[in-house]
Write a protein that holds these residues in place. Structure first.
Motif, short mmCIF file in Angstrom:
data_model
loop_
_atom_site.label_atom_id
_atom_site.label_comp_id
_atom_site.label_asym_id
_atom_site.label_seq_id
_atom_site.Cartn_x
_atom_site.Cartn_y
_atom_site.Cartn_z
N ARG A 85 -10.16 15.73 7.83
CA ARG A 85 -8.96 16.53 7.57
C ARG A 85 -8.37 16.20 6.20
NH1 ARG A 85 -7.93 15.97 13.28
NH2 ARG A 85 -6.84 13.99 12.92
N LEU A 86 -8.37 14.91 5.88
CA LEU A 86 -7.82 14.48 4.59
C LEU A 86 -8.74 14.86 3.43
CD1 LEU A 86 -6.61 10.93 5.66
CD2 LEU A 86 -5.12 12.80 4.87
N LYS A 87 -10.05 14.78 3.68
CA LYS A 87 -11.00 15.00 2.58
C LYS A 87 -12.23 15.73 3.13
CE LYS A 87 -12.75 12.42 -1.40
NZ LYS A 87 -12.86 11.06 -2.02
N PRO A 88 -12.13 17.05 3.30
CA PRO A 88 -13.24 17.81 3.91
C PRO A 88 -14.54 17.72 3.12
CG PRO A 88 -11.23 19.12 3.81
CD PRO A 88 -10.98 17.91 2.98
N GLU A 89 -14.47 17.37 1.84
CA GLU A 89 -15.68 17.28 1.03
C GLU A 89 -16.37 15.92 1.15
OE1 GLU A 89 -12.30 15.93 -1.72
OE2 GLU A 89 -12.59 17.29 -0.01
N LEU A 90 -15.86 15.01 2.00
CA LEU A 90 -16.46 13.68 2.16
C LEU A 90 -17.62 13.77 3.16
CD1 LEU A 90 -16.31 10.68 1.41
CD2 LEU A 90 -14.67 10.38 3.29
N ALA A 91 -18.82 13.90 2.65
CA ALA A 91 -20.00 14.13 3.50
C ALA A 91 -20.21 13.01 4.50
CB ALA A 91 -21.24 14.32 2.63
N GLN A 92 -20.02 11.75 4.06
CA GLN A 92 -20.29 10.64 4.96
C GLN A 92 -19.34 10.64 6.16
OE1 GLN A 92 -22.91 8.63 4.98
NE2 GLN A 92 -22.07 7.96 6.96
N ALA A 93 -18.12 11.12 5.97
CA ALA A 93 -17.19 11.19 7.09
C ALA A 93 -17.69 12.16 8.14
CB ALA A 93 -15.81 11.60 6.60
N TRP A 94 -18.31 13.26 7.72
CA TRP A 94 -18.87 14.22 8.67
C TRP A 94 -20.03 13.59 9.44
CZ3 TRP A 94 -16.36 18.27 10.21
CH2 TRP A 94 -15.46 18.93 9.35
N VAL A 95 -20.85 12.77 8.74
CA VAL A 95 -21.94 12.08 9.43
C VAL A 95 -21.39 11.11 10.47
CG1 VAL A 95 -23.90 10.50 9.17
CG2 VAL A 95 -23.55 12.33 7.51
N ASN A 96 -20.41 10.31 10.06
CA ASN A 96 -19.82 9.35 11.00
C ASN A 96 -19.17 10.05 12.19
OD1 ASN A 96 -20.65 7.23 9.41
ND2 ASN A 96 -18.65 6.90 8.45
N LEU A 97 -18.51 11.18 11.91
CA LEU A 97 -17.91 11.95 13.00
C LEU A 97 -18.99 12.47 13.94
CD1 LEU A 97 -15.53 13.35 14.38
CD2 LEU A 97 -15.78 15.24 12.75
N GLY A 98 -20.07 12.98 13.39
CA GLY A 98 -21.17 13.46 14.23
C GLY A 98 -21.76 12.37 15.10
N ASN A 99 -21.91 11.16 14.54
CA ASN A 99 -22.45 10.05 15.33
C ASN A 99 -21.56 9.72 16.51
OD1 ASN A 99 -24.57 9.84 13.51
ND2 ASN A 99 -23.60 8.23 12.31
N ALA A 100 -20.24 9.68 16.27
CA ALA A 100 -19.31 9.37 17.35
C ALA A 100 -19.30 10.49 18.40
CB ALA A 100 -17.92 9.14 16.79
N GLN A 101 -19.35 11.73 17.95
CA GLN A 101 -19.40 12.85 18.89
C GLN A 101 -20.67 12.80 19.73
OE1 GLN A 101 -18.99 15.80 15.81
NE2 GLN A 101 -16.86 16.26 16.34
N ALA A 102 -21.78 12.46 19.09
CA ALA A 102 -23.04 12.36 19.84
C ALA A 102 -22.97 11.27 20.90
CB ALA A 102 -24.19 12.08 18.87
N ASP A 103 -22.31 10.16 20.58
CA ASP A 103 -22.16 9.08 21.56
C ASP A 103 -21.37 9.54 22.79
OD1 ASP A 103 -23.58 7.39 19.98
OD2 ASP A 103 -21.90 6.10 19.41
N LEU A 104 -20.46 10.47 22.58
CA LEU A 104 -19.67 11.00 23.69
C LEU A 104 -20.41 12.09 24.45
CD1 LEU A 104 -16.05 11.23 22.21
CD2 LEU A 104 -16.91 9.61 23.89
#
Length: 698
Positions: free
Chosen positions: A170-189
């Motif tokens: 939300r703070l930095k939509p262009e931060l690619a690594q944040a999207w990867v980290n978010l995807g990893n956490a979502q996958a764990d759920l």
């Protein structure tokens, strides 16, 4: 586990390590928290930083030290010198320098990088504290939110990880690594749709991110889209050709598509790149079991190589002499990732409830977190349930040793979520392997393989590093499903045509199996073959399977190819099968007993190793040796004979469940006594050997 009915192997879900300090310095990515650079040192610092980014560590270090010689309190030079020390592997010294720089000049960038290095040093709680301190100074620091989410996921706080990473994007939509980290956490759920969307967003920002491509492959593979997952993994391999885990993952989906030669090569490439890569070596060993062109000697040699490599990396524990009375209660540890709705869980459940707690105390070591209905039924039978999924091998071995486990039992072998490298540390005085695998582990530190006389005849014991320990009846005890499903009438009487079936993992259907089954279909007019398994979720795999049989003259209309189903639906599907065909050399285990429970006899072929004898053990234990074929021609002859005996098939079908339930395969109290005796026998043998060989007190 007993078969590859659920044998997905280890996958890499690695994310990038959080961003390093030099990039933080150059990017200006916090508000009001930029490090102050003394004007007389700017040029030297910039030159040092350029060397640092280019990987010229010695040149960078010399310039950082030059600044510090002039000003020992120069926070930037001190900080970057600390990061550099971490980069070259000296984490304790580097972290100490970074902490000193923070004392001189507290700011969010320094604290973020301290978190990075503490995470690298496996100090998760220290990393979390550093990231939170950074965010207290700069609440809008997106990288710190992302990195905090990354570490929260590592410690198992997945929901908090999702919240942190979501705040980062939300703070930095262009931060690619944040999207990867978010995807990893979502996958764990288990939110695969959301995870896939996050990875796609990351790739739109950074198409060259091998991790994002890899993780797209992970999700597609879970969807059963092996061919699409293969494409994603191949893109990742092109980007990082020297990364062993990517070749391992590619091997997994090639295997699931039946491309065994290519899968074998991928696993071997992974091992060449990283010789101690236990997961890839286990996957190779599991795959070699499916190949009829691999001899027992070749399998043994490959497993022995695995054992030697893992043993060389471990430091074995020293165990004290036997603790007094040989008949005392033993502490027995079961280590597995399958203490849940899985073949291992199904075979364990009824046995655990009948073990004598005055003789055996059980401790569980769960190598993955998966709590379902079966897991919750298993838990009360253990005095302790340890989640070791996030412990490294040394820490896991230390946990077992600290628990004073007498006998540690591996329930995985080289299947998914195994922790065989832990056994190389010899954390328990006696170690055994049982139930989850069907060949040698290759580890000399595992003393016994629990078997029966059918799956492991004495004249085949040379195929094992472990010594055989034979149970009197069968090495299996089946837990009947906790729901009622009628067997139903013989399908051939209603359909007119006979239906063969196999619900095993598709990897077992090697070319030799397909060729023989095609002969069976060709010889039994109008017969059909029902295949039902997870791999057939993928339309590309279904097409390829039809083509394999078509190449041998079998019309695709005679094949019924079905996707995976919940267990109750899977069992109900046996009501459409007259005779189950057992593949070879990798015979069925769980699927075979489930077929029998549903009134469906299995036709198996005699083999030359444990893996190939599983069907023989099952059929001999329930008194159906006539369903064991000596070779391919006998297999065909028996298929023809039994398919023509419709009345006899119908009679057998109506009585088969009761026959199974009355056999030792379902006699849990009897099996529990045999298992208790086995454990106490192993312990007594150890005591006797120590007394005889070393003169130690018993």
């Amino acid at each position: 586990m007993m078969s590859t009915d659920d044998n997905a192997v280890s996958r890499d879900m690695r994310e990038h390590a959080p961003a390093l300090a030099p990039s933080s310095y150059s990017s200006g990515n916090t508000r009001g928290a930029q490090p102050v650079v003394a004007s007389d040192a700017v040029k030297i610092l910039e030159a040092a930083f350029a060397h640092h980014q280019a990987g010229r560590a010695s040149e960078a270090a010399a310039l950082y030290k030059q600044i510090l010689q002039q000003d020992a309190t120069h926070a930037d030079a001190l900080h970057f010198l600390g990061v550099l020390a971490c980069d070259v592997g000296n984490l304790p010294a580097g972290i100490d320098l970074i902490e000193k720089s923070i004392q001189l000049h507290p700011n969010a960038i320094y604290l973020n990088n301290l978190g990075n290095m503490r995470d690298r040093a496996q100090d998760r709680q220290g990393a979390i504290a550093a990231y939170r301190a950074a965010l207290s100074l700069a609440p809008a620091y997106a990288e710190a939110h992302s990195n905090l989410g990354h570490v929260l996921r590592e410690v198992g706080d997945t929901k908090a990880a999702v919240d942190c990473c979501a705040q980062a994007v939300r703070l930095k939509p262009e931060l690619a690594q944040a999207w990867v980290n978010l995807g990893n956490a979502q996958a764990d759920l288990g939110c695969d749709d959301e995870a896939l969307d996050s990875y796609i967003k990351a790739l739109a920002l950074n198409p060259n991110d091998a991790n994002a491509h890899n993780n797209v492959g992970n999700v597609l593979e879970r969807y059963g889209r092996a061919a699409s997952a293969e494409e994603a993994y191949r893109r990742a391999v092109v980007l990082e050709p020297a990364r062993a885990s990517l070749r391992n993952n590619l091997g997994n989906v090639l295997r699931d598509q039946g491309l065994l030669d290519q899968a074998t090569e991928c696993y071997r490439q992974a091992i060449t790149l990283e010789p101690a890569f236990a997961q890839a070596h286990s996957n190779l060993l599991l795959l070699l079991n499916t190949r009829p062109d691999v001899s027992p000697r070749e399998q043994f040699d490959e497993a022995h190589a695995f054992g030697e490599r893992q043993s060389a990396r471990a430091q074995r524990f020293v165990h004290k002499a036997h603790r007094g009375n040989p008949g005392q209660r033993l502490r027995v540890g079961f280590m597995s990732g399958d203490l849940s709705s899985h073949p291992v869980g199904f075979f364990l459940e009824s046995v655990l409830g009948h073990l004598d707690r005055s003789r055996i105390e059980l401790v569980a070591y769960a190598t993955r977190t998966r709590e379902d209905a079966v897991a919750h039924r298993l838990m009360p039978h253990f005095s302790a349930w340890r989640d070791v999924s996030r412990l490294d091998d040394e820490a896991c071995a230390q946990r077992v040793h600290d628990d004073a486990i007498d006998i540690l039992v591996d329930l995985s072998g080289h299947t998914n979520h195994n922790r065989l490298p832990v056994f190389a540390w010899k954390p328990a005085a006696v170690q055994a392997t049982w139930l989850g695998y069907f060949a040698t582990t290759g580890l000399a530190s595992i003393d016994y393989v629990i078997a029966d006389r059918h799956v492991l005849p004495l004249d085949e014991s040379s195929q094992f590093v472990e010594a055989p320990w034979h149970l009197p009846d069968s090495y299996l005890c089946f837990t009947p499903p906790p729901f009622a499903i009628d067997v139903g009438p013989l399908p051939a009487r209603e359909q007119g045509a006979l239906t063969f079936g196999c619900f095993n993992h598709l990897v077992k259907l090697n070319d030799t199996v397909v060729a023989l089954w095609s002969r069976v279909l060709d010889a039994v007019p109008g017969s059909r073959l029902l295949l039902k398994t997870r791999q057939l979720d993928d339309p590309a795999v279904r097409r390829a399977t039809r083509e394999r049989f078509a190449a041998r003259g079998i019309d695709g209309a005679r094949l019924m190819l079905e996707e995976q189903s919940p267990r109750a639906e899977l069992l109900a599907a046996y009501r459409r099968v007259d005779i189950a065909l057992d593949p070879f050399p990798y015979a069925g285990g769980t699927t075979s007993v489930e077929a029998l429970w549903m009134g469906v006899p299995i036709l198996t072929r005699r083999g030359d190793r444990f893996l190939s004898h599983v069907g023989e053990s099952i059929l001999n234990t329930i008194g159906l040796p006539e369903w064991i074929a000596a070779d391919d021609d006998d297999y065909l002859a028996k298929a023809l004979h039994f398919s023509a005996q419709r009345n006899e098939l119908a009679t057998l079908r109506s009585a088969l469940r009761e026959r199974l339930l009355a056999s030792p395969l379902c006699d849990a109290p009897r099996f529990a006594r045999h298992l208790e005796d086995a454990f106490h026998g192993m312990w007594a043998r150890r005591a006797a050997c120590r007394h005889a060989n070393a003169g130690l007190p018993v």
